[in-house]
Structures are given as structure tokens and as C-alpha cells.
Design a protein around this motif. Sequence first.
Motif, PDB file in Angstrom:
ATOM      1  N   VAL A 202      37.531  40.264  54.812  1.00  0.00           N
ATOM      2  CA  VAL A 202      36.872  41.549  54.043  1.00  0.00           C
ATOM      3  C   VAL A 202      37.520  41.521  52.581  1.00  0.00           C
ATOM      4  CG1 VAL A 202      37.074  43.971  53.877  1.00  0.00           C
ATOM      5  CG2 VAL A 202      36.423  42.963  56.101  1.00  0.00           C
ATOM      6  N   ALA A 203      38.805  41.108  52.533  1.00  0.00           N
ATOM      7  CA  ALA A 203      39.338  41.077  51.262  1.00  0.00           C
ATOM      8  C   ALA A 203      38.872  40.155  50.153  1.00  0.00           C
ATOM      9  CB  ALA A 203      40.892  40.756  51.276  1.00  0.00           C
ATOM     10  N   VAL A 204      38.591  38.866  50.935  1.00  0.00           N
ATOM     11  CA  VAL A 204      37.726  37.828  49.789  1.00  0.00           C
ATOM     12  C   VAL A 204      36.408  38.458  49.733  1.00  0.00           C
ATOM     13  CG1 VAL A 204      36.854  35.612  50.040  1.00  0.00           C
ATOM     14  CG2 VAL A 204      39.190  36.064  50.958  1.00  0.00           C
ATOM     15  N   LEU A 205      35.752  39.133  50.600  1.00  0.00           N
ATOM     16  CA  LEU A 205      34.302  39.400  50.321  1.00  0.00           C
ATOM     17  C   LEU A 205      34.189  40.615  49.191  1.00  0.00           C
ATOM     18  CD1 LEU A 205      32.962  39.323  53.754  1.00  0.00           C
ATOM     19  CD2 LEU A 205      32.293  37.797  51.878  1.00  0.00           C
ATOM     20  N   VAL A 206      35.394  41.383  49.214  1.00  0.00           N
ATOM     21  CA  VAL A 206      35.309  42.546  48.168  1.00  0.00           C
ATOM     22  C   VAL A 206      35.814  42.218  46.934  1.00  0.00           C
ATOM     23  CG1 VAL A 206      36.619  44.598  47.542  1.00  0.00           C
ATOM     24  CG2 VAL A 206      35.904  44.326  49.954  1.00  0.00           C
ATOM     25  N   VAL A 207      36.698  41.207  46.743  1.00  0.00           N
ATOM     26  CA  VAL A 207      37.129  40.830  45.386  1.00  0.00           C
ATOM     27  C   VAL A 207      36.493  39.773  44.877  1.00  0.00           C
ATOM     28  CG1 VAL A 207      39.364  39.756  44.162  1.00  0.00           C
ATOM     29  CG2 VAL A 207      39.537  41.404  46.132  1.00  0.00           C
ATOM     30  N   ALA A 208      35.750  38.740  45.368  1.00  0.00           N
ATOM     31  CA  ALA A 208      35.158  37.698  45.078  1.00  0.00           C
ATOM     32  C   ALA A 208      34.025  37.995  44.205  1.00  0.00           C
ATOM     33  CB  ALA A 208      34.702  36.860  46.024  1.00  0.00           C
ATOM     34  N   PRO A 209      33.065  38.901  44.432  1.00  0.00           N
ATOM     35  CA  PRO A 209      32.086  39.004  43.361  1.00  0.00           C
ATOM     36  C   PRO A 209      32.751  39.724  41.768  1.00  0.00           C
ATOM     37  CG  PRO A 209      31.720  40.094  45.473  1.00  0.00           C
ATOM     38  CD  PRO A 209      32.772  39.668  45.551  1.00  0.00           C
ATOM     39  N   PHE A 210      33.813  40.212  41.828  1.00  0.00           N
ATOM     40  CA  PHE A 210      34.429  40.665  40.643  1.00  0.00           C
ATOM     41  C   PHE A 210      35.330  39.672  40.160  1.00  0.00           C
ATOM     42  CE2 PHE A 210      33.648  44.054  43.472  1.00  0.00           C
ATOM     43  CZ  PHE A 210      32.845  45.025  42.739  1.00  0.00           C
TER      44      PHE A 210
ATOM     45  N   LEU B 290      42.133  51.542  56.810  1.00  0.00           N
ATOM     46  CA  LEU B 290      42.348  51.365  55.481  1.00  0.00           C
ATOM     47  C   LEU B 290      43.624  50.855  54.898  1.00  0.00           C
ATOM     48  CD1 LEU B 290      41.270  55.390  54.663  1.00  0.00           C
ATOM     49  CD2 LEU B 290      39.793  53.277  54.189  1.00  0.00           C
ATOM     50  N   GLY B 291      44.421  50.258  55.960  1.00  0.00           N
ATOM     51  CA  GLY B 291      45.458  49.258  55.742  1.00  0.00           C
ATOM     52  C   GLY B 291      44.925  48.128  55.001  1.00  0.00           C
ATOM     53  N   ILE B 292      43.670  47.945  54.839  1.00  0.00           N
ATOM     54  CA  ILE B 292      43.076  46.872  54.463  1.00  0.00           C
ATOM     55  C   ILE B 292      43.543  46.580  53.042  1.00  0.00           C
ATOM     56  CG2 ILE B 292      40.988  48.033  53.788  1.00  0.00           C
ATOM     57  CD1 ILE B 292      41.169  44.408  54.779  1.00  0.00           C
ATOM     58  N   ALA B 293      43.834  47.634  52.583  1.00  0.00           N
ATOM     59  CA  ALA B 293      44.345  47.631  51.229  1.00  0.00           C
ATOM     60  C   ALA B 293      45.408  46.553  51.098  1.00  0.00           C
ATOM     61  CB  ALA B 293      45.077  49.002  50.583  1.00  0.00           C
ATOM     62  N   VAL B 294      46.232  46.431  52.161  1.00  0.00           N
ATOM     63  CA  VAL B 294      47.311  45.438  51.878  1.00  0.00           C
ATOM     64  C   VAL B 294      46.852  44.151  51.633  1.00  0.00           C
ATOM     65  CG1 VAL B 294      49.109  44.079  53.246  1.00  0.00           C
ATOM     66  CG2 VAL B 294      48.888  46.521  53.626  1.00  0.00           C
ATOM     67  N   PRO B 295      45.882  43.290  52.419  1.00  0.00           N
ATOM     68  CA  PRO B 295      45.114  42.281  52.109  1.00  0.00           C
ATOM     69  C   PRO B 295      44.493  42.124  50.667  1.00  0.00           C
ATOM     70  CG  PRO B 295      44.791  42.671  54.140  1.00  0.00           C
ATOM     71  CD  PRO B 295      45.295  44.037  53.683  1.00  0.00           C
TER      72      PRO B 295
END
Length: 383
Positions: free
Chosen positions: A268-276, A44-49
Motif C-alpha cells: 500500500v505504501a509503495v502504491l500510494v507514493v510511487a505515482p508522486f 490508519l497505522g499505515i502512516a508508519v510505512p
Amino acid sequence: MKGRDAALDGIRALAALGVWVLHVGGHTGLMYRDGMYAWMMSRLGIAVPIFFLLSGLLLYRPWARAVLEDAPAPRPARYLWRRILRVMPAYWLVTVPVLLAWSSLDWTGWVKWLLLLQNYTEQEQAPDGLYQMWTMPVEMAFYLVLPVLAWLLHRWARGGDRPVRLLVGIAVLPVVSLTSVVVSHALQQYQLALWLPHHLVFFAAGMAMAVLSVWGKGGKAVDAMAPQLLVLALLLYAVLSTELAGPRELTLPSLSQSLWRLVLESSVAVLVVAPFALAPRRDSLRHRVLGNPVAAYMGRVSFSFFLWHAPVITLFYKLTGSPLFTGDFVQIVTVTFVVTALLSAASYHLVEESALRLSGRGSGAAPPPPAPSPQPAAPAPAP
């Protein structure tokens, strides 16, 4: 709220909650148990990126607009003043009482922590309740270098096709991160993982999104593929939650594990944020889900939530006398969420909003700074 993107606030809220669950899982020992669930919790440290990417996106976008639309560029002095007021008052509000209560630092230690210099000296165990703060010097370093990066990119872009040249210039930054990983392992200087160069890839991804969003390219394609992108993000997160990206314990990852983790977290960070960020359709299901009023409000107070959650968890263990790696996960999650949420709301409205008004901006105009997690790609994270 005017001037904000509710869905991006929702992403920030989910990431902030992920940081908190990560640390409750670390304290209770739940994330060190066997099974995929525990492994996924430990990542869950993926929050950093995600938070670093959001900083790159939101803070560089005015400079990208200045290059591509000939709009006025931010004034560096005013920009830095606003960043300092946005971060430091709330940071000091938490750090000072925690240091008074649970540390025995001399005056040099106090200066180091109050001025966000803790990452640049000999690494020692962080004081109780402040183990999450290693990301603050990284964030502040980006604030300081962004005007210089923006100026260099502006000069570079004047020589031809501006959007393409901006993207080419930004593409240099991930190379710096990869080089930092290799150098830190080659020289066994693992504290470099706590410095900005190691994390530039995440900020660069956000800066590239800022260029694309101003340029207006890719929005339709991203919108059409948004569900697939989010599913792919989940699948890559599952890959990230394996030993391919390093151990969960307090042991150092290998060079290949560190590189894999950097690549997977960036993806993962790019794929999560890009659609928004690139396809901001407020009528879409994804925006309605993440942009709901509760999630959006949680995103606004996420910085205070990040600051307070670790001291609250620490206080719970000190008051109950529970040994580390023990405790009822559900009980601790419930108690620490309620207390942290109340403190966060008070801190946001009494301190953060006051600082924003002092900087000359309303609370709706300035995005909250990231609420990062204490989990660098290398060395291995502390619980």
C-alpha cells in the motif's frame, strides 16, 4: 516553497491526520466496534510505512545521485548533525513537559526517553501522552545507519551496471525485515517489532524509489497507470483492514498475520507514493489535489502535529475526566485538531525552523521527518 515537493508534503499531511484519527478512534473506542468502517480506522497505522518510505526516498536520494551521476556525496557528519537538529529540539519541547506532568520516572527513565532509547530496554507502558513515540527510535536508528548502508551500496555498485546493482543491494533489506518477524515469533521476543530491522522493508522501498527517480526509469509507465495504482492501493488497504493482517485488540498477532501485515503495508505504501515520487507531474490532477497550499503546509508542520496530538488528546481526557474508550468522537476530533494545529504551527515556526537555520539549511530545503503512528506490525498496537 522552493526545494520541496508539494504533493509529497500532501501525502505526509494525510498520513499525519490518519495518525491523529487513529488515536481519537482508539481513545473513544470507535475503532473497536463492529463493521468495516471501524476496521479500516484501526489500520490508519499505515502512516508508519508511508513515513518510513518517505524517509528512505528523500534521505537516500543524494547518495543515489552520487553513485549514478558522480555527484558529491553527503558528508556523514554534517548529515547526522542536520538530522539531530531536525528532530531532537522539537521532540524535547514536547517530551520534557509531558514527562514532568504525567510520569514518575527516575533519572535512568529520563535518560532513556530523552536519548530515544526507550525501545531498547524492558518494555513498559509508555507515559501518558507519549504512547506515539515508539517510532522515533526507529527513525533515528535509520538516520544513524544510512551513511553506512550508502557506503556499502556505493562499493557494491561499482562492480557493474550501477542502477541495477544498487537495486539488488537494496533488495537485501526486506529480507532482513522478514527474518526479524520470523525470529521475533520463534523466540517470542516481540519487542523486536520496535527495532529498525523489523521496518527496513519500508525504508528500502523508499531507497529503491530514490534510485529509480534518479535513474529516470519507470516514470512514464507509472504516470500512465497512476489512477489504477491508487485504486489498487485502496483495494489492498481494504484487505489490510481484515483479520488477515492481525487483530485490532491488545492481543498478539500470529506469525502469518504479522507477515501478511508487513507485505500489505509495504504494498500500500509503495502504491500510494510511487505515482508522486516517480512521476512528479505538477500539472496532473493528483498533484494539484495533494499539492494544494493547505495540504502542503499541513505536511510541513506534520512532525510537530505528530508530537503534539497525543498529549493534547491525553490532556482532553484528563481535564474532562472521561474514562478511556468513551467520549463523543466528533467533539474530540474538533477540539483536539484545533489545539494541535495551533501548537504545531507555533512549534514549527519557533523551534523547527530555528533549528533548520542553525543547521545551515533553509526551511524549504529539508523535508520534515516522518510523523509516525504508534502502531507496529507486532506486537498489537496500544490505543
